[in-house]
Design a protein around this motif. Sequence first.
Motif, PDB file in Angstrom:
ATOM      1  N   GLN A  71       0.824  -1.205   0.000  1.00  0.00           N
ATOM      2  CA  GLN A  71       0.000   0.000   0.000  1.00  0.00           C
ATOM      3  C   GLN A  71       0.864   1.262   0.000  1.00  0.00           C
ATOM      4  N   GLU A  72       1.930   1.273   0.764  1.00  0.00           N
ATOM      5  CA  GLU A  72       2.780   2.453   0.889  1.00  0.00           C
ATOM      6  C   GLU A  72       3.693   2.668  -0.317  1.00  0.00           C
ATOM      7  N   ASN A  73       4.236   1.583  -0.860  1.00  0.00           N
ATOM      8  CA  ASN A  73       5.307   1.736  -1.843  1.00  0.00           C
ATOM      9  C   ASN A  73       4.965   1.312  -3.264  1.00  0.00           C
ATOM     10  N   VAL A  74       4.028   0.419  -3.431  1.00  0.00           N
ATOM     11  CA  VAL A  74       3.760  -0.097  -4.766  1.00  0.00           C
ATOM     12  C   VAL A  74       2.494   0.493  -5.365  1.00  0.00           C
ATOM     13  N   ALA A  75       1.528   0.766  -4.546  1.00  0.00           N
ATOM     14  CA  ALA A  75       0.220   1.210  -5.041  1.00  0.00           C
ATOM     15  C   ALA A  75       0.308   2.492  -5.867  1.00  0.00           C
ATOM     16  N   HIS A  76       1.333   3.263  -5.647  1.00  0.00           N
ATOM     17  CA  HIS A  76       1.443   4.559  -6.329  1.00  0.00           C
ATOM     18  C   HIS A  76       2.507   4.572  -7.428  1.00  0.00           C
ATOM     19  N   THR A  77       2.921   3.409  -7.882  1.00  0.00           N
ATOM     20  CA  THR A  77       3.955   3.337  -8.913  1.00  0.00           C
ATOM     21  C   THR A  77       3.352   3.037 -10.281  1.00  0.00           C
ATOM     22  N   ARG A  78       4.206   3.093 -11.298  1.00  0.00           N
ATOM     23  CA  ARG A  78       3.753   2.795 -12.660  1.00  0.00           C
ATOM     24  C   ARG A  78       3.338   1.347 -12.825  1.00  0.00           C
ATOM     25  N   THR A  79       3.900   0.456 -12.021  1.00  0.00           N
ATOM     26  CA  THR A  79       3.589  -0.966 -12.161  1.00  0.00           C
ATOM     27  C   THR A  79       2.284  -1.364 -11.475  1.00  0.00           C
ATOM     28  N   ALA A  80       1.738  -0.503 -10.674  1.00  0.00           N
ATOM     29  CA  ALA A  80       0.514  -0.839  -9.941  1.00  0.00           C
ATOM     30  C   ALA A  80      -0.628  -1.273 -10.864  1.00  0.00           C
ATOM     31  N   PRO A  81      -0.889  -0.563 -11.971  1.00  0.00           N
ATOM     32  CA  PRO A  81      -2.002  -1.011 -12.819  1.00  0.00           C
ATOM     33  C   PRO A  81      -1.841  -2.439 -13.335  1.00  0.00           C
ATOM     34  N   SER A  82      -0.624  -2.859 -13.653  1.00  0.00           N
ATOM     35  CA  SER A  82      -0.442  -4.235 -14.125  1.00  0.00           C
ATOM     36  C   SER A  82      -0.632  -5.242 -12.991  1.00  0.00           C
ATOM     37  N   LEU A  83      -0.331  -4.836 -11.766  1.00  0.00           N
ATOM     38  CA  LEU A  83      -0.526  -5.723 -10.625  1.00  0.00           C
ATOM     39  C   LEU A  83      -1.999  -5.863 -10.254  1.00  0.00           C
ATOM     40  N   LEU A  84      -2.808  -4.895 -10.640  1.00  0.00           N
ATOM     41  CA  LEU A  84      -4.229  -4.917 -10.281  1.00  0.00           C
ATOM     42  C   LEU A  84      -5.001  -6.028 -10.992  1.00  0.00           C
ATOM     43  N   GLN A  85      -4.397  -6.657 -11.989  1.00  0.00           N
ATOM     44  CA  GLN A  85      -5.082  -7.748 -12.678  1.00  0.00           C
ATOM     45  C   GLN A  85      -5.157  -9.009 -11.816  1.00  0.00           C
ATOM     46  N   TYR A  86      -4.370  -9.067 -10.746  1.00  0.00           N
ATOM     47  CA  TYR A  86      -4.389 -10.215  -9.849  1.00  0.00           C
ATOM     48  C   TYR A  86      -5.379  -9.949  -8.712  1.00  0.00           C
ATOM     49  N   PRO A  87      -6.424 -10.755  -8.611  1.00  0.00           N
ATOM     50  CA  PRO A  87      -7.469 -10.493  -7.618  1.00  0.00           C
ATOM     51  C   PRO A  87      -6.946 -10.357  -6.186  1.00  0.00           C
ATOM     52  N   ALA A  88      -5.974 -11.136  -5.805  1.00  0.00           N
ATOM     53  CA  ALA A  88      -5.469 -11.053  -4.430  1.00  0.00           C
ATOM     54  C   ALA A  88      -4.778  -9.729  -4.151  1.00  0.00           C
ATOM     55  N   LEU A  89      -4.144  -9.158  -5.154  1.00  0.00           N
ATOM     56  CA  LEU A  89      -3.475  -7.891  -4.983  1.00  0.00           C
ATOM     57  C   LEU A  89      -4.405  -6.713  -5.208  1.00  0.00           C
ATOM     58  N   ASP A  90      -5.392  -6.912  -6.048  1.00  0.00           N
ATOM     59  CA  ASP A  90      -6.300  -5.839  -6.425  1.00  0.00           C
ATOM     60  C   ASP A  90      -6.878  -5.117  -5.218  1.00  0.00           C
ATOM     61  N   LYS A  91      -7.436  -5.845  -4.274  1.00  0.00           N
ATOM     62  CA  LYS A  91      -8.093  -5.216  -3.130  1.00  0.00           C
ATOM     63  C   LYS A  91      -7.082  -4.597  -2.153  1.00  0.00           C
ATOM     64  N   ARG A  92      -5.831  -5.013  -2.234  1.00  0.00           N
ATOM     65  CA  ARG A  92      -4.829  -4.469  -1.320  1.00  0.00           C
ATOM     66  C   ARG A  92      -4.144  -3.238  -1.895  1.00  0.00           C
ATOM     67  N   LEU A  93      -4.114  -3.106  -3.194  1.00  0.00           N
ATOM     68  CA  LEU A  93      -3.433  -1.970  -3.815  1.00  0.00           C
ATOM     69  C   LEU A  93      -4.350  -0.781  -4.051  1.00  0.00           C
ATOM     70  N   ARG A  94      -5.630  -1.027  -4.085  1.00  0.00           N
ATOM     71  CA  ARG A  94      -6.534   0.088  -4.317  1.00  0.00           C
ATOM     72  C   ARG A  94      -6.653   0.920  -3.050  1.00  0.00           C
ATOM     73  N   PRO A  95      -6.569   2.239  -3.195  1.00  0.00           N
ATOM     74  CA  PRO A  95      -6.662   3.114  -2.023  1.00  0.00           C
ATOM     75  C   PRO A  95      -8.024   3.056  -1.375  1.00  0.00           C
TER      76      PRO A  95
END
Length: 64
Positions: free
Chosen positions: A40-64
């Motif tokens: 949440q602190e370091n990855v959610a706001h990077t350029r790679t975050a949108p590509s990580l959002l395709q994974y359901p387990a990460l999706d709910k953790r990366l969204r603010p």
Amino acid sequence: MDAPVDQLHLTDDVALAVRANVAVITTLSAQIAIVEKRLQENVAHTRTAPSLLQYPALDKRLRP
């Protein structure tokens, strides 16, 4: 941690196994919380975050 297991009146071997599993789950839960906070602190706001959002387990953790 021991009191709830003791109330189950399990054999010593089974109680030992249950305590070991509880310890593992407790440790993993704490480590998962640390990783989620880091994501949440370091990855959610990077350029790679949108590509990580395709994974359901990460999706709910990366969204603010």
